[in-house]
Design an enzyme around this catalytic site. Structure first.
Site, short mmCIF file in Angstrom:
data_model
loop_
_atom_site.label_atom_id
_atom_site.label_comp_id
_atom_site.label_asym_id
_atom_site.label_seq_id
_atom_site.Cartn_x
_atom_site.Cartn_y
_atom_site.Cartn_z
N CYS A 8 -19.38 2.62 8.26
CA CYS A 8 -18.70 1.93 9.36
C CYS A 8 -17.44 2.74 9.60
O CYS A 8 -16.54 2.76 8.74
CB CYS A 8 -18.38 0.50 8.93
SG CYS A 8 -17.35 -0.39 10.12
N CYS A 51 -17.07 -8.65 4.96
CA CYS A 51 -16.36 -7.38 4.77
C CYS A 51 -15.08 -7.63 3.97
O CYS A 51 -14.24 -8.44 4.39
CB CYS A 51 -15.96 -6.79 6.11
SG CYS A 51 -17.32 -6.66 7.28
N CYS A 63 -19.86 -5.36 3.03
CA CYS A 63 -19.12 -4.18 3.48
C CYS A 63 -17.79 -4.21 2.73
O CYS A 63 -17.21 -5.29 2.57
CB CYS A 63 -18.87 -4.24 4.99
SG CYS A 63 -17.87 -2.87 5.59
N CYS A 83 0.55 4.57 6.98
CA CYS A 83 -0.09 4.43 8.30
C CYS A 83 0.84 3.63 9.23
O CYS A 83 1.14 2.47 8.96
CB CYS A 83 -1.44 3.73 8.16
SG CYS A 83 -2.43 4.38 6.79
N CYS A 138 0.16 -0.05 10.30
CA CYS A 138 -0.35 -1.04 9.37
C CYS A 138 0.73 -1.93 8.74
O CYS A 138 1.68 -1.43 8.12
CB CYS A 138 -1.14 -0.35 8.27
SG CYS A 138 -1.94 -1.56 7.18
N ARG A 146 -18.42 -2.03 17.43
CA ARG A 146 -17.74 -3.32 17.22
C ARG A 146 -16.44 -3.42 18.01
O ARG A 146 -15.58 -2.55 17.91
CB ARG A 146 -17.46 -3.54 15.73
CG ARG A 146 -16.82 -4.92 15.50
CD ARG A 146 -16.60 -5.26 14.04
NE ARG A 146 -17.85 -5.26 13.31
CZ ARG A 146 -18.06 -4.57 12.19
NH1 ARG A 146 -17.10 -3.88 11.65
NH2 ARG A 146 -19.22 -4.62 11.59
N CYS A 171 0.84 -1.20 0.00
CA CYS A 171 0.00 0.00 0.00
C CYS A 171 0.87 1.25 0.00
O CYS A 171 1.85 1.34 0.76
CB CYS A 171 -0.90 -0.01 1.23
SG CYS A 171 -2.04 1.39 1.23
N1 SAM Z 1 -6.72 0.82 2.94
C1 SAM Z 1 -8.00 1.13 3.41
C2 SAM Z 1 -8.01 2.20 4.47
O1 SAM Z 1 -7.02 2.36 5.16
O2 SAM Z 1 -9.05 2.85 4.62
C3 SAM Z 1 -8.75 -0.07 3.92
C4 SAM Z 1 -8.02 -1.16 4.67
S1 SAM Z 1 -7.31 -0.68 6.25
C5 SAM Z 1 -6.30 -2.06 6.67
C6 SAM Z 1 -8.70 -0.76 7.35
C7 SAM Z 1 -8.49 -0.35 8.77
O3 SAM Z 1 -7.79 -1.37 9.47
C8 SAM Z 1 -7.67 0.88 9.05
O4 SAM Z 1 -8.43 2.04 8.89
C9 SAM Z 1 -7.28 0.70 10.50
O5 SAM Z 1 -8.19 1.34 11.35
C10 SAM Z 1 -7.34 -0.82 10.69
N2 SAM Z 1 -6.01 -1.38 11.01
C11 SAM Z 1 -4.98 -1.53 10.16
N3 SAM Z 1 -3.91 -2.05 10.79
C12 SAM Z 1 -4.27 -2.23 12.08
C13 SAM Z 1 -3.59 -2.71 13.23
N4 SAM Z 1 -2.32 -3.11 13.19
N5 SAM Z 1 -4.27 -2.76 14.40
C14 SAM Z 1 -5.56 -2.34 14.46
N6 SAM Z 1 -6.24 -1.87 13.41
C15 SAM Z 1 -5.61 -1.81 12.23
FE1 SF4 Z 2 -2.87 1.19 3.36
FE2 SF4 Z 2 -2.91 -0.02 5.70
FE3 SF4 Z 2 -3.11 2.61 5.58
FE4 SF4 Z 2 -5.16 1.07 4.69
S1 SF4 Z 2 -4.42 1.22 6.79
S2 SF4 Z 2 -4.29 2.88 3.71
S3 SF4 Z 2 -3.99 -0.67 3.88
S4 SF4 Z 2 -1.33 1.40 4.95
#
Ligand code: SAM
Ligand code: SF4
Ligand code: DTB
Length: 331
Positions: free
Chosen positions: A193, A102, A133, A62, A65, A265, A58
């Site tokens: 959501c 989802c 979702c 973040c 992530c 949730r 990606c």
């Molecule tokens: N890429 C898209 C986005 O960020 O909106 C969708 C997928 S992203 C993985 C969905 C959500 O997963 C993120 O907004 C975050 O809140 C949650 N998430 C990702 N990594 C996480 C982690 N290590 N622990 C808890 N929540 C996590």
């Molecule tokens: Fe990409 Fe993870 Fe951020 Fe979603 S949460 S935008 S998958 S880096």
């Protein structure tokens, strides 16, 4: 109009929210449980199953992530899954009792071509009789229109934390980008959501600030995921000091009080939680979980463990959910 509907507010001040957080624990949980009972069957928990339809690489950064290309977490990258794999996973989720499927993609935003492929996936999940979702990153108004036409039930798009702390966590997009997508979704009347992550080293004010943002949106999100950070090695947040579990329960309780008609949730992070902690979260008003042994890329409790816990607590999966009008009806 019922009391439950009257109590839906969009004008929370930070001081009011902090006062809730500071209540004696028993008073806070009592207030949350009262709000919960006014709006929902207290013993019903909705279950959703997640599938990562496009994993890793990606472009966003973040810090929490494992799927960001900025961090070497050893995750195997995958292109958008073939539709037959999605069908098999959805069928399996349905057979295991999930009512919502989802699908998550590690994109900053979907291309129009990819969106068309996701729309095919939405159709097949709907044909199996499950709610749908998806979470695909930022969307234009035109893209939300297409998703609405496809019959999408929910779109997940988290605000993650307070506006102030957001800049410390993500630099490749802004809080306003997130708010803009949420507005595009609302304009098409797609259920939202939207929640966040706690345990990222944020302050008490940041947790209160996240809930303030969520509750003061023009409509409360229909579903509010509260994630506890899953710490993944080689992400910048790996090694962050863990959040006190009682503070986690307080966050659920305050979310329940502030957004009384929304489904809250208990999301990521359950593998690190005891049964007692999860039971307290349900008592504080959580009424949905992710069910199945993987979230997107990280582990989730085994489904048998969840069924045993539900059994001990007398919780019914996917029982009657809403007993009062939603925020939509009240707005
Ligand atoms: N890429 C898209 C986005 O960020 O909106 C969708 C997928 S992203 C993985 C969905 C959500 O997963 C993120 O907004 C975050 O809140 C949650 N998430 C990702 N990594 C996480 C982690 N290590 N622990 C808890 N929540 C996590
Ligand atoms: Fe990409 Fe993870 Fe951020 Fe979603 S949460 S935008 S998958 S880096
Ligand atoms: C949400 O708020 N939590 C889910 C879902 N929405 C998409 C994702 C949790 C991801 C946890 C880390 C992982 O498994 O990759």
């Amino acid at each position: 109009m019922t009391d439950a509907v009257q109590s839906i507010r969009h004008d929370w001040t930070l001081d009011e929210i902090k006062a809730l957080f500071e209540l004696p624990f028993n008073d806070l949980v009592f207030q949350a449980q009262t709000a919960h009972r006014a709006n929902f069957d207290p013993n019903a928990v909705q279950i959703s199953t997640l599938l990562s339809i496009k994993t890793g690489a990606c472009p966003e950064d973040c810090s929490y992530c494992p799927q960001s290309a900025s961090y070497d977490t050893g995750l195997e990258r995958e292109r958008l899954l073939p539709i037959e794999e999605v069908r098999a996973a959805a069928l399996n989720a349905k057979q295991n009792g999930a009512t919502r499927f989802c699908m998550g993609a590690a994109w900053r935003n979907p291309t129009d071509k990819n969106l068309d492929k996701v729309i095919e996936m939405i159709s097949l999940v709907k044909d199996l009789g499950m709610e749908t979702c998806v979470t695909l990153g930022m969307l234009t108004r035109e893209q939300t229109r297409k998703l609405k036409t496809a019959g999408l039930d929910y779109y997940n798009h988290n605000l993650d934390t307070s506006p102030e702390y957001y800049k410390e966590i993500i630099t490749t997009r802004s809080y306003q980008d997130r708010l803009d997508t949420l507005e595009n979704l609302r304009a098409e009347d797609i259920n939202v959501c939207c929640g966040g992550i706690v345990g990222m080293g944020e302050s008490d004010n940041d947790r209160a600030g996240l809930l303030q943002q969520l509750a003061n949106l023009p409509q409360h999100p229909q579903s509010v995921p509260i994630n506890l950070l899953v710490q993944v090695e080689n992400t910048p947040l790996y090694g962050t000091e863990e959040l006190d579990p009682i503070e986690f329960v307080r966050t659920i309780a305050v979310a329940r009080i502030m957004m009384p008609a929304s489904v809250v949730r208990l999301s990521a992070g359950r593998t690190a939680m005891s049964e007692e902690l999860q039971a307290l979260c349900f008592l504080a008003g959580a009424n949905s979980i992710f069910y199945g042994d993987t979230l997107l890329t990280t582990p989730n409790p085994d489904k048998n463990e969840d069924l045993e816990l539900f059994d001990k607590l007398g919780i019914v999966a996917n029982g009657e959910q809403a007993a009062a009008s939603s925020d939509n009806a009240a707005a």
